[in-house]
Design a protein around this motif. Structure first.
Motif, PDB file in Angstrom:
ATOM      1  N   LEU A   1     -20.009 -22.740  -0.710  1.00 35.44           N
ATOM      2  CA  LEU A   1     -19.260 -24.256  -0.643  1.00 35.44           C
ATOM      3  C   LEU A   1     -19.774 -24.865  -1.876  1.00 35.44           C
ATOM      4  CD1 LEU A   1     -20.336 -24.507   3.248  1.00 35.44           C
ATOM      5  CD2 LEU A   1     -17.649 -24.591   2.054  1.00 35.44           C
ATOM      6  N   ARG A   2     -21.007 -24.684  -2.362  1.00 34.99           N
ATOM      7  CA  ARG A   2     -21.407 -25.520  -3.525  1.00 34.99           C
ATOM      8  C   ARG A   2     -20.668 -25.307  -4.725  1.00 34.99           C
ATOM      9  NH1 ARG A   2     -27.622 -27.550  -3.528  1.00 34.99           N
ATOM     10  NH2 ARG A   2     -28.043 -27.950  -1.182  1.00 34.99           N
ATOM     11  N   ASP A   3     -20.273 -24.204  -5.001  1.00 33.13           N
ATOM     12  CA  ASP A   3     -19.140 -23.592  -6.121  1.00 33.13           C
ATOM     13  C   ASP A   3     -17.939 -24.478  -5.941  1.00 33.13           C
ATOM     14  OD1 ASP A   3     -21.477 -21.944  -6.866  1.00 33.13           O
ATOM     15  OD2 ASP A   3     -20.572 -20.297  -5.833  1.00 33.13           O
ATOM     16  N   MET A   4     -17.755 -24.938  -4.772  1.00 36.42           N
ATOM     17  CA  MET A   4     -16.315 -25.515  -4.672  1.00 36.42           C
ATOM     18  C   MET A   4     -16.301 -26.986  -5.190  1.00 36.42           C
ATOM     19  SD  MET A   4     -15.117 -24.206  -1.007  1.00 36.42           S
ATOM     20  CE  MET A   4     -15.198 -22.426  -0.591  1.00 36.42           C
ATOM     21  N   ILE A   5     -17.412 -27.494  -5.055  1.00 38.65           N
ATOM     22  CA  ILE A   5     -17.607 -29.009  -5.821  1.00 38.65           C
ATOM     23  C   ILE A   5     -17.786 -28.680  -7.375  1.00 38.65           C
ATOM     24  CG2 ILE A   5     -18.946 -30.890  -5.873  1.00 38.65           C
ATOM     25  CD1 ILE A   5     -19.866 -30.103  -2.967  1.00 38.65           C
ATOM     26  N   ILE A   6     -16.902 -29.388  -8.080  1.00 38.91           N
ATOM     27  CA  ILE A   6     -16.758 -29.104  -9.431  1.00 38.91           C
ATOM     28  C   ILE A   6     -16.775 -30.462 -10.058  1.00 38.91           C
ATOM     29  CG2 ILE A   6     -15.879 -26.610  -9.449  1.00 38.91           C
ATOM     30  CD1 ILE A   6     -12.908 -27.880  -9.787  1.00 38.91           C
ATOM     31  N   ALA A   7     -16.998 -30.363 -11.252  1.00 34.27           N
ATOM     32  CA  ALA A   7     -16.600 -31.675 -12.176  1.00 34.27           C
ATOM     33  C   ALA A   7     -15.187 -32.000 -12.753  1.00 34.27           C
ATOM     34  CB  ALA A   7     -17.672 -31.545 -13.433  1.00 34.27           C
ATOM     35  N   ALA A   8     -14.709 -32.985 -12.887  1.00 36.83           N
ATOM     36  CA  ALA A   8     -13.612 -33.147 -13.367  1.00 36.83           C
ATOM     37  C   ALA A   8     -13.740 -32.727 -14.721  1.00 36.83           C
ATOM     38  CB  ALA A   8     -12.999 -34.665 -12.939  1.00 36.83           C
ATOM     39  N   PRO A   9     -12.556 -32.503 -15.324  1.00 38.34           N
ATOM     40  CA  PRO A   9     -12.355 -32.303 -16.919  1.00 38.34           C
ATOM     41  C   PRO A   9     -12.952 -33.311 -17.950  1.00 38.34           C
ATOM     42  CG  PRO A   9     -10.127 -31.671 -15.768  1.00 38.34           C
ATOM     43  CD  PRO A   9     -11.158 -32.543 -14.721  1.00 38.34           C
ATOM     44  N   GLY A  10     -13.813 -32.588 -18.671  1.00 37.72           N
ATOM     45  CA  GLY A  10     -14.380 -33.522 -19.379  1.00 37.72           C
ATOM     46  C   GLY A  10     -16.026 -34.245 -18.930  1.00 37.72           C
ATOM     47  N   TYR A  11     -16.361 -33.967 -17.622  1.00 34.84           N
ATOM     48  CA  TYR A  11     -17.334 -34.271 -17.101  1.00 34.84           C
ATOM     49  C   TYR A  11     -18.204 -32.838 -16.911  1.00 34.84           C
ATOM     50  CZ  TYR A  11     -15.280 -38.696 -16.800  1.00 34.84           C
ATOM     51  OH  TYR A  11     -14.724 -39.905 -17.100  1.00 34.84           O
TER      52      TYR A  11
ATOM     53  N   ASP B   1     -12.483 -27.474  -5.952  1.00 36.16           N
ATOM     54  CA  ASP B   1     -12.101 -26.230  -6.452  1.00 36.16           C
ATOM     55  C   ASP B   1     -10.840 -25.922  -5.356  1.00 36.16           C
ATOM     56  OD1 ASP B   1     -11.043 -23.772  -7.398  1.00 36.16           O
ATOM     57  OD2 ASP B   1     -12.910 -23.223  -8.292  1.00 36.16           O
ATOM     58  N   LEU B   2      -9.827 -26.247  -5.316  1.00 36.87           N
ATOM     59  CA  LEU B   2      -8.905 -25.929  -4.374  1.00 36.87           C
ATOM     60  C   LEU B   2      -8.571 -24.536  -4.155  1.00 36.87           C
ATOM     61  CD1 LEU B   2      -6.533 -29.111  -4.376  1.00 36.87           C
ATOM     62  CD2 LEU B   2      -8.499 -28.757  -2.846  1.00 36.87           C
ATOM     63  N   GLU B   3      -8.285 -24.000  -5.339  1.00 36.39           N
ATOM     64  CA  GLU B   3      -8.096 -22.485  -5.140  1.00 36.39           C
ATOM     65  C   GLU B   3      -9.302 -21.582  -4.730  1.00 36.39           C
ATOM     66  OE1 GLU B   3      -6.966 -20.930  -9.044  1.00 36.39           O
ATOM     67  OE2 GLU B   3      -5.238 -22.131  -9.251  1.00 36.39           O
ATOM     68  N   LEU B   4     -10.379 -21.919  -4.943  1.00 40.15           N
ATOM     69  CA  LEU B   4     -11.492 -21.339  -4.444  1.00 40.15           C
ATOM     70  C   LEU B   4     -11.678 -21.544  -3.096  1.00 40.15           C
ATOM     71  CD1 LEU B   4     -14.014 -19.509  -4.706  1.00 40.15           C
ATOM     72  CD2 LEU B   4     -15.291 -21.432  -5.423  1.00 40.15           C
ATOM     73  N   LEU B   5     -11.567 -22.729  -2.580  1.00 39.31           N
ATOM     74  CA  LEU B   5     -11.533 -23.140  -1.101  1.00 39.31           C
ATOM     75  C   LEU B   5     -10.361 -22.381  -0.435  1.00 39.31           C
ATOM     76  CD1 LEU B   5     -12.116 -24.965   1.162  1.00 39.31           C
ATOM     77  CD2 LEU B   5     -10.646 -26.690   0.347  1.00 39.31           C
ATOM     78  N   GLU B   6      -9.064 -22.265  -0.803  1.00 39.41           N
ATOM     79  CA  GLU B   6      -8.084 -21.604  -0.267  1.00 39.41           C
ATOM     80  C   GLU B   6      -8.429 -20.152   0.019  1.00 39.41           C
ATOM     81  OE1 GLU B   6      -3.354 -20.691  -0.398  1.00 39.41           O
ATOM     82  OE2 GLU B   6      -4.371 -21.764  -2.247  1.00 39.41           O
ATOM     83  N   LYS B   7      -9.030 -19.433  -1.164  1.00 36.20           N
ATOM     84  CA  LYS B   7      -9.369 -18.021  -0.986  1.00 36.20           C
ATOM     85  C   LYS B   7     -10.535 -17.656  -0.341  1.00 36.20           C
ATOM     86  CE  LYS B   7     -11.323 -14.592  -4.441  1.00 36.20           C
ATOM     87  NZ  LYS B   7     -12.416 -14.474  -5.132  1.00 36.20           N
ATOM     88  N   THR B   8     -11.398 -18.763  -0.135  1.00 35.32           N
ATOM     89  CA  THR B   8     -12.543 -18.293   0.701  1.00 35.32           C
ATOM     90  C   THR B   8     -12.197 -18.618   2.060  1.00 35.32           C
ATOM     91  OG1 THR B   8     -14.102 -19.156  -1.140  1.00 35.32           O
ATOM     92  CG2 THR B   8     -14.937 -19.225   1.074  1.00 35.32           C
ATOM     93  N   THR B   9     -11.352 -19.663   2.346  1.00 29.17           N
ATOM     94  CA  THR B   9     -10.716 -19.844   3.717  1.00 29.17           C
ATOM     95  C   THR B   9     -10.010 -18.518   4.308  1.00 29.17           C
ATOM     96  OG1 THR B   9     -10.760 -21.988   3.419  1.00 29.17           O
ATOM     97  CG2 THR B   9      -9.436 -21.144   5.221  1.00 29.17           C
ATOM     98  N   ILE B  10      -9.253 -17.966   3.399  1.00 30.82           N
ATOM     99  CA  ILE B  10      -8.566 -16.706   3.808  1.00 30.82           C
ATOM    100  C   ILE B  10      -9.567 -15.584   4.064  1.00 30.82           C
ATOM    101  CG2 ILE B  10      -6.903 -15.069   2.873  1.00 30.82           C
ATOM    102  CD1 ILE B  10      -5.511 -16.827   1.408  1.00 30.82           C
ATOM    103  N   GLU B  11     -10.410 -15.450   3.253  1.00 33.79           N
ATOM    104  CA  GLU B  11     -11.469 -14.286   3.515  1.00 33.79           C
ATOM    105  C   GLU B  11     -12.263 -14.589   4.789  1.00 33.79           C
ATOM    106  OE1 GLU B  11     -13.934 -14.481  -0.222  1.00 33.79           O
ATOM    107  OE2 GLU B  11     -12.359 -13.374  -1.284  1.00 33.79           O
TER     108      GLU B  11
END
Length: 376
Positions: free
Chosen positions: A344-354, A220-230
């Protein structure tokens, strides 16, 4: 090392050595690559040259690696594929690395019967270094350090990296590595007869791990960027708070930490987290939080941001014999020490449909011990 190392520059040269290999011992082909970098799993780093050697390990040939995606009618591509096609089996040192490198340019040898001298070295003696040069000294009484030192010296002088160093500086170093790999296999493999079953298991596992590494993890690149900024903002805030206790304070200096604590009437033997956590002190509270934020930023968030630039996914190494006990490890990045509930675990996400499925064996080692001991 007294061996013939040849850099192939013409198809006539290539044909000569192809015939020599075809008419000789084609049971095993040692190979190695020199790449533009280490991040080969996502195709960011690519092969520059490949080197081959074969029994009796008296010759090595080095050739530039053309990208088959730009056309397969290149004599070098035909030579490379022809050599591997002739061989019954191939052997490398950290073979999966080179398989990744070659795959990027269209050479798919993942299902080719293969060996790896890193496995045989680990199964023979788990205490030894896994580095090729160290193993050559230990088992072959061959010191290949000179060519490595000369190469490193030339790279420093020319201010080159692995992508820009001229090919002529790589030839001897590269050829020696292929020869040593073959010799090392012939020495180690007969010595691990007791572990052939385990070795065969690693062989079967390589294609699976290769595909796992190549596919990577969806992030989840958006969550990664947001968390890095925070975390970056929090890091700056905590640094400011620490400076308020002592201007110019270096939070990474144990001596300075001890000095500040002494000024506050606290004497400690060391500055490890376990020691500091036992103290009820405002300075220590801020320092421990600073360390946590700094570690998350430096170990995870910033590296993950860098590593996902190429594909938007993480492509870690899964190391088959990564520990002395034979357990898996992962690296670049390490995904096996992320605590439960961490963002960090929340950033690892399934691809659409998985969906992501989490499974873990319960006390597997103890159950295996009981099984093999016939303990009911």
């Amino acid at each position: 090392m007294s061996a013939e190392i040849v850099y192939l520059e013409t198809p006539i040269q290539a044909a000569k050595f192809f015939v020599q290999f075809r008419e000789g011992d084609t049971s095993l082909l040692a190979f190695d690559t020199e790449t533009t970098g280490l991040n080969v799993r996502n195709g960011e780093a690519v092969p520059r040259i490949i080197q081959f050697s074969w029994r009796p390990w008296e010759v090595a040939v080095v050739v530039n690696v053309p990208d088959k995606g730009e056309g397969e009618d290149d004599w070098r591509a035909r030579f490379i594929e022809g050599m591997v096609g002739l061989a019954d089996e191939i052997v490398g040192h950290n073979t999966k690395f080179d398989l990744h490198a070659m795959y990027t340019f269209g050479y798919d040898w993942v299902e080719k019967p293969h060996h790896d001298t890193m496995w045989s070295a680990r199964l023979f003696d788990e205490r030894t270094s896994a580095k090729l040069k160290d193993l050559a000294v230990r088992y072959l009484d061959v010191d290949a350090a000179d060519s490595q030192k000369e190469l490193k010296a030339a790279m420093r002088k020319g201010e080159w990296d692995w992508e820009t160093v001229p090919i002529e500086y790589l030839i001897e170093y590269a050829g020696n590595d292929a020869i040593i790999t073959g010799q090392l296999h012939d020495y180690l493999y007969p010595h691990i007869e007791y572990a052939y079953e385990a070795y065969a298991r690693e062989q079967r596992l390589t294609p699976i791990l290769f595909r796992m590494e190549r596919t990577g993890l969806n992030i989840d690149l958006e969550l990664l960027e947001k968390t890095t900024i925070e975390y970056t903002a929090n890091h700056a805030s905590l640094s400011k708070k620490l400076q308020a206790f002592k201007p110019g304070f270096n939070p990474n200096s144990p001596a300075q930490i001890k000095a500040i604590l002494a000024e506050r009437g606290v004497v400690v033997a060391d500055t490890r987290a376990a020691t500091l956590q036992a103290l009820n002190d405002e300075f220590v509270t801020v320092l421990l939080e600073y360390r946590t934020v700094q570690k998350t930023l430096s170990t995870y968030l910033r590296p993950w941001s860098e590593l996902t630039k190429a594909t938007g996914r993480l492509h870690p190494w899964f190391n088959q014999l990564g520990t002395k006990t034979g357990r898996f490890s992962s690296s670049d990045p390490n995904l096996q020490n992320i605590t439960r509930g961490h963002v960090l675990r929340d950033m690892i996400i399934a691809a659409p449909g998985y969906k992501i499925v989490v499974a873990d064996w319960n006390q597997m080692e103890l159950r295996l011990y009981a099984h093999y001991a016939n303990d009911e």
